[in-house]
Write an enzyme that holds these catalytic residues in place. Structure first.
Site, mmCIF file in Angstrom:
data_model
loop_
_atom_site.group_PDB
_atom_site.id
_atom_site.type_symbol
_atom_site.label_atom_id
_atom_site.label_comp_id
_atom_site.label_asym_id
_atom_site.label_seq_id
_atom_site.Cartn_x
_atom_site.Cartn_y
_atom_site.Cartn_z
ATOM 1 N N CYS A 119 0.913 48.891 -16.448
ATOM 2 C CA CYS A 119 0.484 49.117 -17.833
ATOM 3 C C CYS A 119 1.439 48.496 -18.847
ATOM 4 O O CYS A 119 1.103 48.396 -20.023
ATOM 5 C CB CYS A 119 0.331 50.612 -18.100
ATOM 6 N N HIS A 262 0.674 51.721 -25.753
ATOM 7 C CA HIS A 262 -0.211 51.725 -24.593
ATOM 8 C C HIS A 262 -1.085 52.971 -24.666
ATOM 9 O O HIS A 262 -0.598 54.074 -24.899
ATOM 10 C CB HIS A 262 0.641 51.733 -23.316
ATOM 11 N N ASN A 292 -7.673 54.529 -20.342
ATOM 12 C CA ASN A 292 -6.496 53.713 -20.053
ATOM 13 C C ASN A 292 -6.933 52.467 -19.274
ATOM 14 O O ASN A 292 -7.297 52.561 -18.102
ATOM 15 C CB ASN A 292 -5.512 54.566 -19.243
#
Ligand code: COA
EC number: 2.3.1.180
Length: 339
Positions: A119, A262, A292
């Site tokens: 990520c 993020h 996500n």
């Protein structure tokens, strides 16, 4: 020995683009598959839906759409690109998907390769690409963050499957003079000793090769995650690295126009914003629609906010990526937009 010094140029973010899969799965739909419900997911994560790559879509295809949109905004011909950096942990081809992307884009001159940092991948790739441009080695880079974690999620594990979705986002990055530099500072970190909080490990599948010798057949288990440990990691490390970056760049939190983190969990975004007393109106979030999307979240969110004109040329953005590795990083960015 005489000291040598390098004079660095700047980099400008001059275009962005994104793409998401057509299939949209709501929390209620997920509740038909696992023992969960909309109210639990929304209150614990802020997520209402996620987009999942279907049988006719590929990561390379989504990355191509995102990259082509970024090229269009920047007004670049694909032949003018020197570097294509694809941040992904879930390529279509384990040898790397960036070369296929280069071919589809028709960017014959560009060197293209994948970069894996889960990520944190987009932020790590942005900083990496900037080094080629700032030293004068290259002039134009396309940085793409794209992932299809849906292929590696255990859709029967309610503790993790509700979090993830697929997507792609891209940024066009151009070498500029130092006074036009749009990457004002960055810090990157890794801690492999905590990697087992969140990983996608190989399956142990040893097969006989020849008499007395064996080999492991390739393959991966689904995503393994200790949600609470990852949550604690994020709410501790993200404010710390942002604090350190703001100090190093002599930037006050109140001078930031946007916080672009993020997109993992709304509670993490809220906790980081609280720590710096940044008002909610300055905290970018599209978790509700996409969940996500790993390396894609930051450029996907950037593109949405540039397209709807929330982010305007010249504005200052503090960004932070974090995730498996463990890996995390922060960057202070001034969005320039097309000339
Ligand atoms: N639906 C309904 N109940 C669920 C559930 C779901 N999808 N997932 C877990 N639960 C249950 C658990 O079984 C547990 O029940 P119990 O108390 O009867 O045992 C209860 O909810 C609480 O579980 P817990 O794991 O303590 O929840 P939490 O508040 O920590 O929230 C996460 C779980 C995953 C949302 C949270 O830990 C998180 O967001 N962590 C970070 C994950 C992340 O961002 N990963 C990617 C980083 S890049």
């Amino acid at each position: 020995m005489a000291e040598t010094s390098i004079t660095l140029g700047g980099v400008a973010l001059v275009g962005c683009g994104s793409a998401t899969p057509a299939q949209r799965i709501s929390n209620d739909q997920l509740g038909q598959r696992v023992d969960t419900n909309d109210s639990w997911i929304r209150s614990r994560t802020g997520i209402s839906a996620r987009h999942v790559i279907g049988p006719d879509e590929t990561l390379t295809g989504l990355s191509h759409q995102a990259a082509a949109n970024a090229l269009r905004m920047a007004g670049w011909e694909s032949e003018s690109i020197d570097l294509i950096l694809l941040a992904t942990s879930t390529p279509d081809d384990l040898f790397g998907s960036a070369p296929q992307l280069q071919a589809i884009l028709g960017a014959q001159k560009a060197v293209a390769f994948d970069l894996t940092a889960a990520c944190s991948g987009f932020l790590f790739a942005l900083v990496t690409a900037a080094q080629f441009l700032r030293t004068g080695a290259m002039r134009r880079a396309l940085v793409i963050g794209a992932d299809q974690l849906s292929r590696w999620v255990d859709w029967d594990d309610r503790r993790s499957c509700v979090l993830f979705g697929d997507g792609a986002g891209a940024v066009a990055l151009e070498a500029t003079s130092p006074d036009q530099n749009g990457l004002l500072g960055f810090q990157l970190k890794s801690d492999g000793s905590r990697g087992d909080c969140l990983n996608l490990p190989q399956v142990q599948n040893y097969l006989s090769l020849v008499a007395g010798n064996s080999h492991q057949q390739g393959g991966f288990k689904p995503i393994q995650m200790n949600g609470q440990e990852v949550y604690k990691f994020a709410v501790r490390e993200v404010p710390t690295i942002l604090q350190s970056l703001l100090k190093a760049t002599n930037t006050k939190p109140e001078s930031l126009d946007w916080l672009l983190l993020h997109q993992a969990n709304q509670r993490i975004l809220d906790a980081v914003a609280d720590r710096f007393a940044i008002p909610q109106a300055k905290v970018l979030s599209n978790l509700a629609e996409y969940g996500n999307t790993s390396a894609a979240t930051i450029p996907l969110m950037l593109d949405e906010a540039v397209q709807d004109e929330r982010i305007k040329p010249g504005q200052l953005i503090a960004s932070s990526g974090f995730g498996a590795g463990l890996s995390w990083g922060a960057a202070l960015i001034r969005w320039q937009g097309p000339a």
